[in-house]
Write an enzyme that holds these catalytic residues in place. Structure first.
Site, PDB file in Angstrom:
ATOM      1  N   HIS A   1       0.884  -1.159   0.000  1.00 45.79           N
ATOM      2  CA  HIS A   1       0.000   0.000   0.000  1.00 45.79           C
ATOM      3  C   HIS A   1       0.930   1.219   0.000  1.00 45.79           C
ATOM      4  CE1 HIS A   1      -2.980  -2.840   2.016  1.00 45.79           C
ATOM      5  NE2 HIS A   1      -3.420  -2.597   0.793  1.00 45.79           N
TER       6      HIS A   1
ATOM      7  N   ASP B   1       2.355   1.767   3.313  1.00 42.22           N
ATOM      8  CA  ASP B   1       3.295   0.745   3.810  1.00 42.22           C
ATOM      9  C   ASP B   1       4.696   1.164   3.398  1.00 42.22           C
ATOM     10  OD1 ASP B   1       1.264  -1.074   4.673  1.00 42.22           O
ATOM     11  OD2 ASP B   1       1.087  -1.883   2.638  1.00 42.22           O
TER      12      ASP B   1
ATOM     13  N   GLU C   1      -8.491  -4.556  -8.895  1.00 43.06           N
ATOM     14  CA  GLU C   1      -8.725  -5.776  -8.101  1.00 43.06           C
ATOM     15  C   GLU C   1     -10.199  -5.797  -7.683  1.00 43.06           C
ATOM     16  OE1 GLU C   1      -6.170  -6.137  -4.626  1.00 43.06           O
ATOM     17  OE2 GLU C   1      -7.398  -7.747  -3.798  1.00 43.06           O
TER      18      GLU C   1
ATOM     19  N   GLU D   1      -8.453 -11.971  -7.321  1.00 44.54           N
ATOM     20  CA  GLU D   1      -8.299 -12.583  -5.994  1.00 44.54           C
ATOM     21  C   GLU D   1      -9.317 -13.709  -5.833  1.00 44.54           C
ATOM     22  OE1 GLU D   1      -7.370 -10.356  -2.531  1.00 44.54           O
ATOM     23  OE2 GLU D   1      -8.579 -11.640  -1.227  1.00 44.54           O
TER      24      GLU D   1
ATOM     25  N   HIS E   1     -12.330 -13.131  -3.521  1.00 42.85           N
ATOM     26  CA  HIS E   1     -13.262 -12.141  -4.056  1.00 42.85           C
ATOM     27  C   HIS E   1     -14.171 -12.784  -5.113  1.00 42.85           C
ATOM     28  CE1 HIS E   1     -10.285  -8.620  -2.969  1.00 42.85           C
ATOM     29  NE2 HIS E   1     -10.616  -9.360  -1.932  1.00 42.85           N
TER      30      HIS E   1
ATOM     31  N   ASP F   1     -14.962 -11.888   4.300  1.00 35.83           N
ATOM     32  CA  ASP F   1     -13.756 -12.161   3.523  1.00 35.83           C
ATOM     33  C   ASP F   1     -12.714 -12.836   4.424  1.00 35.83           C
ATOM     34  OD1 ASP F   1     -11.720 -12.100   1.682  1.00 35.83           O
ATOM     35  OD2 ASP F   1     -11.382  -9.939   1.809  1.00 35.83           O
TER      36      ASP F   1
ATOM     37  N   ASP G   1      -9.672 -14.726   3.451  1.00 33.10           N
ATOM     38  CA  ASP G   1      -8.241 -14.790   3.090  1.00 33.10           C
ATOM     39  C   ASP G   1      -7.560 -16.021   3.672  1.00 33.10           C
ATOM     40  OD1 ASP G   1      -8.555 -12.374   1.723  1.00 33.10           O
ATOM     41  OD2 ASP G   1      -7.863 -11.163   3.396  1.00 33.10           O
TER      42      ASP G   1
ATOM     43  N   ASP H   1      -2.688 -13.326  -0.920  1.00 32.78           N
ATOM     44  CA  ASP H   1      -3.305 -12.392   0.019  1.00 32.78           C
ATOM     45  C   ASP H   1      -3.979 -13.251   1.082  1.00 32.78           C
ATOM     46  OD1 ASP H   1      -4.176 -10.159   1.281  1.00 32.78           O
ATOM     47  OD2 ASP H   1      -5.413  -9.385  -0.361  1.00 32.78           O
TER      48      ASP H   1
HETATM   49  C1  3MF Z   1      -9.174  -6.680   0.478  1.00 34.31           C
HETATM   50  C2  3MF Z   1      -7.928  -6.890  -0.286  1.00 34.31           C
HETATM   51  C3  3MF Z   1      -6.892  -5.814  -0.130  1.00 34.31           C
HETATM   52  C4  3MF Z   1      -6.052  -5.639  -1.385  1.00 34.31           C
HETATM   53  C5  3MF Z   1      -4.916  -4.701  -1.166  1.00 34.31           C
HETATM   54  C6  3MF Z   1      -4.019  -4.510  -2.356  1.00 34.31           C
HETATM   55  C7  3MF Z   1      -6.064  -5.302   2.055  1.00 34.31           C
HETATM   56  O1  3MF Z   1     -10.047  -7.719   0.378  1.00 34.31           O
HETATM   57  O2  3MF Z   1      -7.790  -7.904  -0.937  1.00 34.31           O
HETATM   58  O3  3MF Z   1      -6.066  -6.157   0.967  1.00 34.31           O
HETATM   59  O4  3MF Z   1      -5.573  -6.841  -1.854  1.00 34.31           O
HETATM   60  O5  3MF Z   1      -5.420  -3.489  -0.807  1.00 34.31           O
HETATM   61  O6  3MF Z   1      -4.705  -4.299  -3.508  1.00 34.31           O
HETATM   62 MG    MG Z   2      -6.357  -8.763  -2.203  1.00 34.52          MG
END
Ligand code: 3MF
Ligand code: MG
Length: 346
Positions: free
Chosen positions: A50, A53, A175, A211, A214, A249, A251, A283
């Protein structure tokens, strides 16, 4: 470890403290330097960023201070043999962006979002990457009547065009995500991202990041989302992970919920030489129960699962598959795949 030409990345947010909406952190925060050490330890090559970051406190710095800090970060990466994969503007935490950034109803917020996106581009250039990722976190609604979806789409296009002309060398990957934090997002799927890409002033510099979680939240199959993007050369990055059904979500580690769904993502990536195009980004989050000293195993597991699935995919006899397809014996095909995944020849 044989990596078959693949490069791997994750973001510093993937080593996290385990807070959730119902409870505080359960692991101490780790500083960036100690996170960097994990990349090499586990066989990763690149860092996802980010904007803040890479340059903390970005909103309060002069352009020169910001660039200088980004250059220092590039050096820190180089010292560890790492590079930056992409930079993404964090447009969802600032009080200004409560009701969206590029699609906010407030013109002051929209102009803040555009400025912030320009800063992200400047940081990306200083870090030595041409890729900017846009997760459009708050571009959507809780109440459909609160915004105008047609106008919002135009506002997103205007923002993309502004970014593409601000720096003629950058590429942007959208994304998509269907929900969370907003109830309903404007760009929920890869198809939406690509449709937007083709309407911009520079479609050749527009792509997508798929992703897995997602796609699953959108009720779609991640491997088909990958294939759809690859069919037009627009898959520029991935966030591989897993998701146990349509809920918050998660992950989860790649392949940890549905190993066949993971296999099919690896299969289309590998059959279409993705290693020549992009990086295998993860991710993933450690579950909240994981003790601090061993809270990077989700990253290790995901990377190894990917490579194991590459091996399985390459070991399956394509001629056998073709023969079964010709006979329309898909039940036998099912058995062949299941046995391969269970470590046996049928
Ligand atoms: C949220 C995400 C994000 C993005 C990130 C980079 C915090 O569901 O997936 O993670 O991946 O912002 O694009
Ligand atoms: Mg992501």
């Amino acid at each position: 470890m044989e990596k078959y030409g693949y490069r791997f990345s994750f973001g510093p947010w993937n080593i996290h403290e385990g807070a959730d909406p119902f409870g505080p952190p359960v692991r101490p925060a780790r500083d960036f330097e100690s996170k960097l050490a994990v990349f090499k330890e586990l066989g990763f090559d690149m860092v996802q960023f980010h904007d803040d970051d890479a340059v903390p406190g970005i909103d309060d710095l002069s352009p020169e201070q910001m660039r200088q800090q980004a250059r220092a970060m590039r050096q820190r990466l180089a010292d560890q043999g790492l590079t930056a994969e992409f930079v993404a503007p964090r447009l969802w935490e600032h009080p200004m962006t409560i009701d969206g950034a590029f699609t906010s109803n407030d013109a002051k917020v929209r102009s803040y979002a555009l400025d912030r996106a320009k800063k992200t581009i400047d940081i990306a250039r200083e870090l030595g990457t041409d890729l900017v990722v846009l997760w459009l976190a708050r571009e959507g609604t809780y109440m459909r009547e609160a915004k105008n979806a047609l106008r919002a789409t135009q506002q997103l296009l205007d923002a993309l065009n502004m970014m593409l002309t601000y720096d003629a060398r950058i590429r942007i990957a959208i994304e998509p995500k269907p929900n969370e934090p907003m109830d309903m997002s404007y760009i929920p799927s890869i198809g939406h991202g690509i449709a937007l890409a083709y309407q911009t002033s520079h479609p050749l510099r527009m792509g997508v990041l798929m992703e897995s979680a997602h796609a699953i939240l959108a009720g779609l199959d991640p491997s088909d989302e990958i294939s759809f993007a690859m069919s037009s050369g627009k898959l520029w990055s991935v966030h591989l992970n897993d998701q146990n059904g349509p809920k918050y979500d998660q992950d989860r580690s790649f392949g940890s919920v549905d190993v066949r769904r993971a296999f099919n993502q690896v299969r289309v990536l590998d059959n279409n030489q993705y290693w020549q195009v992009g990086v295998i980004g993860l991710d993933v989050k450690a579950v909240r129960t994981q003790p601090a000293s061993i809270a990077t195993k989700h990253l290790r597991n995901s990377l190894r699962t990917f490579l194991r699935l590459v091996e399985i995919s390459r070991s399956i006899d394509q001629q056998k598959i073709d023969a079964l397809i010709a006979e329309r014996d898909y039940e036998e095909l099912d058995w062949l795949i299941l046995n391969s995944l269970m470590g046996r020849n049928p």
